[in-house]
Each structure stands twice: as C-alpha cells, then as structure tokens.
Design a protein around this motif. Structure first.
Motif, PDB file in Angstrom:
ATOM      1  N   GLN A   1       0.827  -1.199   0.000  1.00  0.00           N
ATOM      2  CA  GLN A   1       0.000   0.000   0.000  1.00  0.00           C
ATOM      3  C   GLN A   1       0.870   1.262   0.000  1.00  0.00           C
ATOM      4  OE1 GLN A   1      -3.065  -0.866  -0.279  1.00  0.00           O
ATOM      5  NE2 GLN A   1      -4.167   1.070  -0.220  1.00  0.00           N
ATOM      6  N   ILE A   2       2.005   1.206   0.692  1.00  0.00           N
ATOM      7  CA  ILE A   2       2.920   2.349   0.704  1.00  0.00           C
ATOM      8  C   ILE A   2       3.466   2.611  -0.692  1.00  0.00           C
ATOM      9  CG2 ILE A   2       5.187   3.111   1.531  1.00  0.00           C
ATOM     10  CD1 ILE A   2       4.555   1.870   4.208  1.00  0.00           C
ATOM     11  N   LYS A   3       3.784   1.547  -1.442  1.00  0.00           N
ATOM     12  CA  LYS A   3       4.271   1.721  -2.809  1.00  0.00           C
ATOM     13  C   LYS A   3       3.234   2.419  -3.682  1.00  0.00           C
ATOM     14  CE  LYS A   3       7.295  -2.364  -2.770  1.00  0.00           C
ATOM     15  NZ  LYS A   3       7.531  -3.704  -3.390  1.00  0.00           N
ATOM     16  N   GLN A   4       1.971   2.089  -3.465  1.00  0.00           N
ATOM     17  CA  GLN A   4       0.924   2.682  -4.287  1.00  0.00           C
ATOM     18  C   GLN A   4       0.671   4.142  -3.937  1.00  0.00           C
ATOM     19  OE1 GLN A   4      -2.629   0.270  -4.226  1.00  0.00           O
ATOM     20  NE2 GLN A   4      -1.502  -1.636  -4.466  1.00  0.00           N
ATOM     21  N   VAL A   5       0.744   4.482  -2.650  1.00  0.00           N
ATOM     22  CA  VAL A   5       0.389   5.836  -2.230  1.00  0.00           C
ATOM     23  C   VAL A   5       1.573   6.793  -2.301  1.00  0.00           C
ATOM     24  CG1 VAL A   5       0.922   5.566   0.228  1.00  0.00           C
ATOM     25  CG2 VAL A   5      -0.932   7.091  -0.472  1.00  0.00           C
ATOM     26  N   SER A   6       2.811   6.279  -2.335  1.00  0.00           N
ATOM     27  CA  SER A   6       3.987   7.148  -2.256  1.00  0.00           C
ATOM     28  C   SER A   6       4.074   8.115  -3.430  1.00  0.00           C
ATOM     29  CB  SER A   6       5.269   6.298  -2.181  1.00  0.00           C
ATOM     30  OG  SER A   6       5.316   5.580  -0.975  1.00  0.00           O
TER      31      SER A   6
END
Length: 426
Positions: free
Chosen positions: A322-327
């Motif tokens: 999820q961090i990869k998507q939102v970063s």
C-alpha cells in the motif's frame, strides 16, 4: 489394532496417498518462506514473539477540557459500574486524566475476543440517557492486542535520490498523515488501525474577549451556538421547473478563516454583531499531550496495528504494498534553494525483519537437527531401508505439527518453533 496395522501393510497405495496428501498440506501451511510454485500457500500466522497478553478490550471516552476529577466522577465511575456486570469478566481497570477516560475490560481466557467486544458494545448502547454528560460518547478501541503494533513510520521531505531535504512544517506533515496516508494504509488487509502521532493538528481557534461579551451582553453559549449553526448545509427540498427537479439547498460549511470571522452572533438595534467583533479568529495547533522524536528531531508519523487473529507478516507485506501505491501521489514542492522535495514514508520499526531472522534461524536449526537425527538413526539401526523408514517420520511429523497449528490457530513464533526443534532433537 492388529487388524488396523494389517490393513495399512496391505493397502500400501492408500498409505502412500495419505502420506503425500499430508506432506503437501504441511508444505502448504508451513510458516517458512518457501517458494513452491505448484502448491498454493496458506501459511500459519507468523510472529517473532508469542502474544501472552490478557484478553482485554479498551473503552475510550473523551470530554475535552475537563479535569481528571470530573472525568472520574461523571464518566469513569458510571461506565465501570455498568461494565462490571458483563458475563466472563475477570477484572476492570481504569484511569482518568485531563480530557479523557480509559477503561480496560479484562475477560477470562476462554472468552472469544470478538464475543467480548460485542457484549461491551451492547452494554454501551443500552446505557440510560442520563448516565453520561450530554455530548459524551464512549468508543471501543481497535480490535488489536498489545503486541499488534507491527509497523511504525515517519513522514519526511526527501529529494528524488532519497536524501533528506526538510522544508515541511509539522502541521503540514500531520495533515498529510491524517487525510492521505492514514486512510490509504488502513485499507491494507489485516490492519486494525493506523494511529497518527506527532506534529500539530490544525484547527480553527476562536479567542473570545470577555470584556466585549460583557459590554454587548452576549453569553458564551450564544457564541458556541452561532459558530455551530454557521457551519452546516441546509436542505430546502425540491422545486420542479419544465418537468425537471432541482435540489434546493443552502451551502454553509466554513472553508476559511474569513467565513468564520463573518459569522453573525446576534443583532443589536438592527446592527449585526460579527464573531470578529468580539473574538480573535485564527488557525492554530490543537493542544497535544505528546510528541514523536526521531534522532533528536521532532517528527510526524504513524503506528500500524494488526488486527487480532491476522497474520502479522502478511499484514506488514500488505502495508508495504500500500505504501508503494500511495507514495507517488504524496505532495511535493520546490524549496527556495531549488530542491525538489516530496513527502516520503520512512519506516523506523518493521517487525518483519525480526520475524524473518527468527524464521531463518529456526528453519536452519530444524533442518540440521533432522539431518543429524537421521545420521544417528542410520548408525544405530545399521539398516538402510529401516533407517529411512524411521527417519522419514521426522520431517513428516514437523509438517503435521504445522497442520495442527493451522487447525488450532496457533501462531508460529520463536517459542512454538523452538518447541518443535527440541522435540525433533529429543
């Protein structure tokens, strides 16, 4: 028993199929990071340390600006008295501090975790109307245990090469955390809550001048009602024109400080008294009870809590995805020196590192013990076929232990896996 053994000796195909099926099932649920393409993986929940915490639920109640004595007398005591009657209660602990009350409800070990939450919610919803002060609503804490905090991070400004740049204020980072990052990470599978910590919560602040109130004969309750009533939309129904319906509504939500300053509190002799006439209106930080410090510098971040019964390792992996998507969508700006700075999520506590180290250590230990035990069996029996038959039970027993852990909802941690390693050696 003799007939059963005879049946197994004669029906070798059935025995072989059973062993193959049990082996595949054990490989499927094994907690280790085995990449076997043709077998679907559904591993046992993995954590580094066993969760030996009590079966507890937490009830929070906020009452802003009140003293600990008021909180204890009007909130904590009535709630504790009501919750003591729940079935399966072991004890109830509480403490009251400035602004809010915290109650720990401890259930017996045999009580189901979510059954206890349901009983508490039923009790809170059935409280008499005069039990708590007006506007006070108790809330149940997240469905996580004391060891559920599996991932922690900070928000920092960094350049495209990953070097720290700064350039972001604490209130900017806190707003990004509260309205962007927190909601995105909460959507990850297995996450019970993402708690924000550090920084300043931005809010509208109205500092009333008591001398002006006294001179104009306005009460503080009138000011509160005016501010509350000015920040809402009003629906006026529908009107029909040319066989088409149009929604009629009044837009009244406050969007900036000027809207709040122009709020009409009352009117005297036909002249409206605005909020700006009797108070100073501004945007400022909310009062806070703690800070987040990283390497001597105040920071803004969040704490991810895994849901009860979930696989902590799988939850951490979902959070990282999820961090990869939102970063890529986080705010960025160009600093006065020309540096391109973007808000970046920087982990500072990741339990998956400890989990992988624990699993790797115990994986090697179990493999080595199985091999050593096989050699000992071969030397003691001194018969190849018999030794292989006896030794094949060791890895099969380990895999069957994983199947039992999966069926009985036992987490794979350093204590459980060490017990398997000790059993193999014994």
């Amino acid at each position: 028993m003799n007939r059963f053994i005879t049946f197994l000796i004669r029906q070798r195909l059935i025995v072989a199929l059973t062993i193959v099926g049990a082996t595949m099932w054990g490989v499927m649920v094994a907690p280790f990071d085995w990449d076997i393409g043709f077998i679907p993986r559904d591993p046992v929940p993995v954590d580094a340390i066993p969760d030996i915490g009590e079966n507890q639920q937490i009830v929070f109640t906020r009452w802003a600006g009140r003293s600990p004595q008021d909180i204890d007398d009007q909130i904590t005591y009535p709630l504790v008295s009501s919750l003591l009657g729940l079935p399966g209660i072991k004890s109830v602990r509480s403490f009251s501090i400035f602004g809010f009350s915290t109650i720990y409800v401890i259930f017996e070990e045999g009580i189901d975790f979510y059954w206890g939450r349901t009983r508490i919610l039923e009790k809170l919803s059935s409280l008499p109307s005069n039990t708590l002060p007006n506007g006070v609503t108790p809330t149940l804490g997240p469905d996580a245990t004391a060891l559920g905090q599996v991932f922690m991070y900070t928000l920092e400004g960094r350049d495209p090469e990953g070097n720290p740049t700064g350039g972001w204020s604490l209130d900017e980072l806190r707003s990004i955390q509260d309205f962007d990052v927190r909601y995105a990470l909460t959507a990850a599978s297995g996450v019970a809550e993402v708690a924000s910590i550090g920084g300043h919560v931005k809010e509208y602040q109205v500092d009333v001048d008591p001398d002006h109130l006294r001179h104009l004969g306005i009460t503080l309750q009138q000011v509160l009602s005016a501010v509350r009533g000015s920040n809402l939309d009003v629906s006026a129904g529908l009107i029909e024109l040319n066989n088409a319906e149009y929604i009629v509504r009044g837009l009244g939500y406050i969007t900036n400080v000027e809207d709040l300053r122009n709020t009409v509190v009352t009117a005297q002799d036909g002249i409206p008294v605005l909020l700006s006439d009797i108070a100073k209106v501004s945007i400022g930080p909310a009062m806070r009870r703690g800070v987040l410090d990283r390497e001597g510098v105040e920071a803004v971040g969040g704490i991810v809590a895994a849901r009860y019964g979930e696989n902590p390792l799988a939850t951490i992996n979902a959070v990282k995805e999820q961090i990869k998507q939102v970063s890529s969508g986080l705010p960025k700006k160009i600093l006065p020196d020309g540096t391109n700075s973007q808000v970046t999520i920087v982990p500072y506590y990741d339990r998956s590192v400890l989990i992988h180290e624990t699993l790797d250590t115990l994986d090697r230990a179990i493999m080595q013990q199985v091999l050593i035990t096989i050699l000992v069996v071969i030397l003691m029996v001194f018969h190849i076929r018999g030794s292989l038959l006896i030794s094949s039970m060791l890895p099969l027993a380990v895999l069957l232990a994983f199947v039992g852990m999966k069926l009985l909802h036992v987490d794979a941690n350093i204590v459980a896996l060490s017990g398997i390693a000790i059993a193999v050696g014994t």
